[in-house]
Design an enzyme around this catalytic site. Structure first.
Site, short mmCIF file in Angstrom:
data_model
loop_
_atom_site.label_atom_id
_atom_site.label_comp_id
_atom_site.label_asym_id
_atom_site.label_seq_id
_atom_site.Cartn_x
_atom_site.Cartn_y
_atom_site.Cartn_z
N SER A 29 62.52 36.82 52.84
CA SER A 29 63.97 36.94 53.13
C SER A 29 64.31 36.34 54.49
O SER A 29 63.68 36.68 55.49
CB SER A 29 64.39 38.41 53.20
OG SER A 29 64.20 39.04 51.99
N HIS A 59 67.36 34.51 49.73
CA HIS A 59 66.31 33.66 49.14
C HIS A 59 66.97 32.51 48.40
O HIS A 59 67.96 32.72 47.70
CB HIS A 59 65.49 34.45 48.12
CG HIS A 59 64.63 35.50 48.70
ND1 HIS A 59 63.31 35.30 49.00
CD2 HIS A 59 64.90 36.77 49.06
CE1 HIS A 59 62.79 36.41 49.49
NE2 HIS A 59 63.74 37.32 49.54
N HIS A 81 60.69 40.03 43.21
CA HIS A 81 60.08 41.28 43.67
C HIS A 81 59.95 42.25 42.49
O HIS A 81 60.76 42.21 41.56
CB HIS A 81 60.96 41.96 44.72
CG HIS A 81 61.21 41.11 45.93
ND1 HIS A 81 62.15 40.11 45.94
CD2 HIS A 81 60.66 41.13 47.16
CE1 HIS A 81 62.15 39.54 47.13
NE2 HIS A 81 61.25 40.14 47.89
N TYR A 83 60.94 45.17 42.42
CA TYR A 83 62.15 45.99 42.29
C TYR A 83 63.28 45.28 41.54
O TYR A 83 64.26 45.91 41.16
CB TYR A 83 62.64 46.48 43.66
CG TYR A 83 63.00 45.41 44.66
CD1 TYR A 83 64.13 44.62 44.52
CD2 TYR A 83 62.20 45.20 45.78
CE1 TYR A 83 64.45 43.65 45.44
CE2 TYR A 83 62.52 44.23 46.72
CZ TYR A 83 63.64 43.46 46.54
OH TYR A 83 63.96 42.50 47.46
N GLU A 84 63.16 43.98 41.33
CA GLU A 84 64.23 43.28 40.61
C GLU A 84 64.14 43.52 39.10
O GLU A 84 65.15 43.57 38.42
CB GLU A 84 64.14 41.78 40.88
CG GLU A 84 64.60 41.42 42.28
CD GLU A 84 64.20 40.00 42.62
OE1 GLU A 84 64.78 39.08 42.04
OE2 GLU A 84 63.30 39.83 43.45
N ALA A 111 59.50 39.47 55.29
CA ALA A 111 60.15 40.25 56.33
C ALA A 111 59.58 41.66 56.23
O ALA A 111 59.34 42.15 55.13
CB ALA A 111 61.65 40.27 56.08
N MET A 206 58.24 45.13 51.04
CA MET A 206 58.43 45.30 49.59
C MET A 206 57.90 44.12 48.78
O MET A 206 58.33 43.90 47.65
CB MET A 206 59.93 45.47 49.29
CG MET A 206 60.60 46.60 50.03
SD MET A 206 62.36 46.64 49.65
CE MET A 206 62.94 47.80 50.91
N SER A 207 56.99 43.34 49.35
CA SER A 207 56.55 42.14 48.63
C SER A 207 55.09 41.83 48.92
O SER A 207 54.32 42.70 49.32
CB SER A 207 57.43 40.94 49.04
OG SER A 207 57.15 40.57 50.38
N ASN A 230 62.63 44.67 61.90
CA ASN A 230 63.13 45.98 62.35
C ASN A 230 61.95 46.90 62.63
O ASN A 230 60.84 46.67 62.15
CB ASN A 230 64.01 46.62 61.26
CG ASN A 230 63.29 46.77 59.94
OD1 ASN A 230 63.17 45.81 59.17
ND2 ASN A 230 62.77 47.95 59.68
N HIS A 242 69.45 45.52 54.41
CA HIS A 242 69.08 44.16 54.00
C HIS A 242 69.84 43.13 54.88
O HIS A 242 69.29 42.08 55.23
CB HIS A 242 69.39 43.96 52.52
CG HIS A 242 68.89 42.66 51.98
ND1 HIS A 242 67.56 42.29 52.08
CD2 HIS A 242 69.52 41.64 51.36
CE1 HIS A 242 67.40 41.09 51.53
NE2 HIS A 242 68.58 40.68 51.10
#
Ligand code: HPA
Length: 269
Positions: A29, A59, A81, A83-84, A111, A206-207, A230, A242
């Site tokens: 990201s 992306h 990902h 989660y998609e 990220a 998350m990836s 962060n 996000h």
């Protein structure tokens, strides 16, 4: 039914030329800029059967094949990902295509949130290892015994050392540490961050982990670098969102790009 990896590799070759690709780069990201710097051809994922459709904002769903610092690369402007779609293996076909194009190495970028005050927003971290805290695995359902993939040294020690040398040569302070994979898309709770800190994680995201498992399954060498966007939940008063991730990614991206370019240049010479 998607076309075979070889058939999709042929589509890529028709558009971008026959020269074998050496390295695949997956961009996280807000880290899409490097794709624009490749001297080559951009192909929409939509034109590549079996490639993921949906993108996450931040992306670009394009594959760019061409030259970067004298090395022929394939840059994946976006990843799918877990989660998609709820599918852990959504990047399997793109990685099979990468291999069919001739590559023996996959470098993932992402990220991530930091678990260390001395690795603040804007830092970069080379992954030394990971903790698959999601419990998911992209090889669930793979019917062959090849599914029992050894994961020791899955972040290739030779590439990590060469990237560390590249960072040093560029005067970039690159951390090294353990990445914990949460499935997302919700961010972690404060208690979850405390838990993975005790377990030995240095950054969270998350990836990447599914892609590294798939790369090792396919026999590709793997490496990955996080851009810290962060402090993880509960580590600071900084907002976590996000939008914030996308806004902060460019801080680390400049460092990441220096390291990647130098590393590529070192191998082309
Ligand atoms: N957690 C999970 N994924 C992330 C984070 C985070 O804090 N920051 C960027 N991606």
């Amino acid at each position: 039914m998607s076309k075979s990896a070889e058939a999709v590799a042929n589509i890529v070759r028709e558009k971008a030329g026959d020269a074998p690709v050496r390295i695949g780069l997956i961009l996280g990201s807000g880290l899409g800029h490097i794709a624009d710097e490749v001297d080559g051809v951009a192909i929409d994922y939509a034109d590549l059967p079996g490639f993921p459709h949906a993108g996450v904002s931040g992306h670009k769903a394009k594959l760019v094949v061409g030259d970067l610092e004298g090395v022929r690369v394939a840059v994946f402007g976006g990843r799918s990902h877990y989660y998609e779609s709820g599918k852990g293996d959504a990047m399997r076909h793109p990685l099979e295509v990468l291999q069919a194009l001739g590559a023996d190495t996959m470098v993932a970028t992402n990220a991530a949130g930091s678990l260390h005050n001395d690795m603040p927003t804007g830092s970069i971290m080379s992954l030394s290892d990971h903790i698959n805290f999601s419990g998911l695995n992209p090889l669930i359902g793979e019917p062959t015994d090849r599914r029992f993939v050894p994961m020791m040294d899955c972040y290739d020690p030779g590439i990590r050392a060469a990237m560390a040398d590249a960072a040093k040569a560029e005067g970039v302070d690159m951390h090294s540490g353990v990445y914990a994979w949460y499935s997302g898309p919700s961010f972690e709770t404060v208690a979850e961050i405390k838990a993975i800190k005790i377990l030995g994680a240095d950054a969270v995201g998350m990836s990447t982990v599914p892609e590294v498992i798939l790369a090792r399954f396919l026999g590709l060498k793997a490496a990955a670098i996080s851009c810290i966007t962060n402090m993880a939940a509960g580590m600071s008063d900084e907002a976590i969102s996000h939008e914030h991730t996308k806004a902060m990614a460019p801080l680390g991206a400049a460092k990441l790009e220096k390291v990647l370019r130098r590393w590529l240049r070192d191998q082309s010479s």
